[in-house]
Motif scaffolding. Sequence first.
Motif, PDB file in Angstrom:
ATOM      1  N   LEU A   1       0.851  -1.385   0.103  1.00 12.39           N
ATOM      2  CA  LEU A   1      -0.031  -0.103  -0.143  1.00 12.39           C
ATOM      3  C   LEU A   1       0.782   1.145   0.073  1.00 12.39           C
ATOM      4  O   LEU A   1       0.688   2.429  -0.857  1.00 12.39           O
TER       5      LEU A   1
ATOM      6  N   THR B   1       0.821   3.453  -3.157  1.00  8.78           N
ATOM      7  CA  THR B   1       0.256   4.529  -3.296  1.00  8.78           C
ATOM      8  C   THR B   1       1.375   5.810  -3.431  1.00  8.78           C
ATOM      9  O   THR B   1       0.869   6.873  -4.130  1.00  8.78           O
TER      10      THR B   1
ATOM     11  N   TRP C   1       2.800  -4.311  -5.525  1.00  3.65           N
ATOM     12  CA  TRP C   1       2.472  -2.968  -5.461  1.00  3.65           C
ATOM     13  C   TRP C   1       1.887  -2.374  -6.490  1.00  3.65           C
ATOM     14  O   TRP C   1       1.182  -1.483  -6.453  1.00  3.65           O
TER      15      TRP C   1
ATOM     16  N   TYR D   1      -1.861  -1.280  -6.715  1.00  2.00           N
ATOM     17  CA  TYR D   1      -2.088   0.209  -6.080  1.00  2.00           C
ATOM     18  C   TYR D   1      -1.748   1.303  -6.721  1.00  2.00           C
ATOM     19  O   TYR D   1      -2.437   2.175  -6.701  1.00  2.00           O
TER      20      TYR D   1
ATOM     21  N   VAL E   1      -8.343   2.257  -2.335  1.00  9.59           N
ATOM     22  CA  VAL E   1      -7.191   1.815  -1.697  1.00  9.59           C
ATOM     23  C   VAL E   1      -7.730   0.873  -0.373  1.00  9.59           C
ATOM     24  O   VAL E   1      -7.035  -0.442  -0.347  1.00  9.59           O
TER      25      VAL E   1
END
Length: 298
Positions: free
Chosen positions: A105, A109, A165, A168, A211
């Motif tokens: 995350l 992000t 990842w 995300y 998310v």
Amino acid sequence: MNDLVGSLRTRYRDVRTSRELRAFLADPLNIAGLAIVGTLVIAAVFGPLVAPYDPAAQDVPNRLQGPSLAHPFGTDQLGRDIFSRLLYGARLSLGIAVLVTAIRLVLGTTIGVLAGYAGGWIDELLMRLVDVQLAFPGLVLALVIAGILGPSLRNVMIALAVVGWASYARVVRASVLSTKEREFVQAAQLMGVSRFRITIRHLLPNVASPVIVLATLNLGTVILGTAGLSFIGLGAQPPTPEWGTMLSAGRHYLRDAWWIANIPGVAIMLTVLGFNLLGDGLRDILDPKHDATSEKIT
């Protein structure tokens, strides 16, 4: 005037939150997912305190005993209590899932916000990196990384974090591209607010919903991936009470002692199902399209 706007905003959010909570609890599938995940969390937190036996203690004379009052889920090939090992395995599996998902995350992000807000060559470079990562099947890439690093839970965590990842980054970038064109972000830019403050105050809160949903769904996926890699010997090593390792050890006794493999297998299945049901329920209430009037007031 500002006090009135603030009061209306707070009241609107309270009403909407109450409505969404009622809608969430009205769906029996959401309740089922919440119950499964809640049971897993309770087992992970309090399981080691109430486990009747040491998960690594061997009792060979009582090996391959079926479910009974003394051993609710039976014993394995070394006489270890499966119920106790299952409880300890819940803490291990959930802890790994939370840590790996948190790494995914944060990394995804950060890259998604940077690509979506900066644009230009930075966006192109980061998104091509994401495309390269997504071009490889996730489990296969994790298998290669874990195989190179060597069998251990730490290396499995690294492998799963590295391959997860990119999803995300894509979700966050798409949300940022949409959010940065909205009036409150443009107004902040005209007022000379720094990019960092705009990102923290305006962009991140508005990309949080997808998310959160993705992270909830990923928790089950990480547990499944960890169990899969442990099953083939790349994850937890005996006598660690990890569900995939327990499943692997029990496959040799399917005819004579079905409970050794089937019980941890059912635990893995229910856990993944619970997170999927919970994630679907959160998606219904957190989807930005769920309420077209949800404009951020600034």
